[in-house]
Design an enzyme around this catalytic site. Sequence first.
Site, mmCIF file in Angstrom:
data_model
loop_
_atom_site.group_PDB
_atom_site.id
_atom_site.type_symbol
_atom_site.label_atom_id
_atom_site.label_comp_id
_atom_site.label_asym_id
_atom_site.label_seq_id
_atom_site.Cartn_x
_atom_site.Cartn_y
_atom_site.Cartn_z
ATOM 1 N N GLU A 62 -3.534 7.349 -4.048
ATOM 2 C CA GLU A 62 -3.304 6.067 -3.367
ATOM 3 C C GLU A 62 -3.168 4.935 -4.367
ATOM 4 O O GLU A 62 -3.855 4.920 -5.394
ATOM 5 C CB GLU A 62 -4.510 5.801 -2.452
ATOM 6 C CG GLU A 62 -4.421 4.529 -1.666
ATOM 7 C CD GLU A 62 -5.732 4.241 -0.927
ATOM 8 O OE1 GLU A 62 -6.025 4.922 0.071
ATOM 9 O OE2 GLU A 62 -6.451 3.324 -1.367
ATOM 10 N N TYR B 199 0.868 -1.180 0.000
ATOM 11 C CA TYR B 199 0.000 0.000 0.000
ATOM 12 C C TYR B 199 0.903 1.228 0.000
ATOM 13 O O TYR B 199 1.870 1.287 0.776
ATOM 14 C CB TYR B 199 -0.875 0.024 1.270
ATOM 15 C CG TYR B 199 -1.446 1.393 1.565
ATOM 16 C CD1 TYR B 199 -2.680 1.781 1.047
ATOM 17 C CD2 TYR B 199 -0.720 2.315 2.320
ATOM 18 C CE1 TYR B 199 -3.180 3.054 1.279
ATOM 19 C CE2 TYR B 199 -1.220 3.591 2.551
ATOM 20 C CZ TYR B 199 -2.443 3.952 2.026
ATOM 21 O OH TYR B 199 -2.937 5.205 2.242
#
Length: 388
Positions: free
Chosen positions: A196, A108
């Site tokens: 993101e 992530y």
Amino acid sequence: MARSERQMKLHEHQAKDVFADAGIPTPASRLAGTADAAVAAADEIGYPVAIKAQVQVGGRGKAGGIELVESADEAREAAERIIGMDLKGLHVEDVLVEEAVDFVNELYIGVTMDRNEGRPVAMVSTRGGVNIEEVAAEDPGAIAREHVDPAFGLHPYQARRAVYDAGVDHEVAGDVASILTTLYDLWDDRDATETEINPLMVTADDEVIAADAVMNVDEDALFRHPDLAEMEDRSAADDLEAKANEYGFDYVRLSGNVGIIGNGAGLVMTTLDLVDYYGGSPANFLDIGGGAKAERVANALDMVFSDENVDSVVFNIFGGITRGDEVAKGINAALEQFDELPKPVVVRLAGTNAEAGMEILNTDLVEVQGTLEGAVQRAVARAEEVDQ
Ligand code: GDP
Ligand code: MN
């Protein structure tokens, strides 16, 4: 009170285009609006492919919006099921057909504004692929963070430090740090509220590739980015505006989550300003015109209830020629079709016979407030409850 942001959420395929233009590796992919187009895209890309619902919400995988397929038959079946489905309340119009990535790790990485620190923060975790909010809640140490001075940007050493702190394998650390730097630069240059990549996939031969992409942009800055503004999904707003036309209302859809109904443009504008003042974010301008006949009230409720952005409604009606008790009767008649309202509604009446009107309102279904400030504050609070 947290101030809700007005932001435009890009679809995954749009965010991936922006990321790819900036040099971030993304899988080969094509957008498809029909099962035929999806199969054609899959044939061209080569199997296996991922068929991914394009709706602006996370957790599509778990909700059945993503499928990995190995053949044209499977691709057709998946596309037929996913296109047109309702995913977490959103209608799926298109799927992204994407080369499947054979990965060994899912990372992530993300950039957002840390409101507590008053500075942007770049984040890295080796626990990608899953809901990062859950990771943050149960194991905050699993996310490495670097706060950024926006005057200088994310320094290369900071990006490397975040990547090493997170425990990313050293074979790919340099590439991940460089992608994180690009993600920060995009966040900054494009007035994003969030950029993101989750998951950022690592393959067996140490390639790093963005398998998902999130980019939300500050709506007030869109005028500076016409290429992003053009990506805005207008279909929901267009449908609602067509409905308003049919009902004969003055209506403008906005980007917040507090629905607003009133009679008279000035009254509606004032309500809008107050929602903003009390930290909420208006979902619309809706002026139902003079009086408040049952049919008009019912149509207005139909409009705000069918707007998926709306979490609560403030109903601000001034009784003039149409007296307050008549207005209340109109509202009650409109409410008769409901056993329960789909979204909380707070009502405030003013003007002639307002008190009498408020006394007869059906408080099993709506909440009544004696002042405009009170009504707006309650609607903002109810919207925040829903949002959590
Ligand atoms: P989200 O659930 O809406 O965040 O959608 P993602 O794009 O993040 O996909 C969720 C999960 O689906 C990923 O974490 C993967 O495990 C899986 N997935 C998505 N794309 C691929 C792919 O190309 N190959 C493989 N093997 N899995 C994928
Ligand atoms: Mn994801």
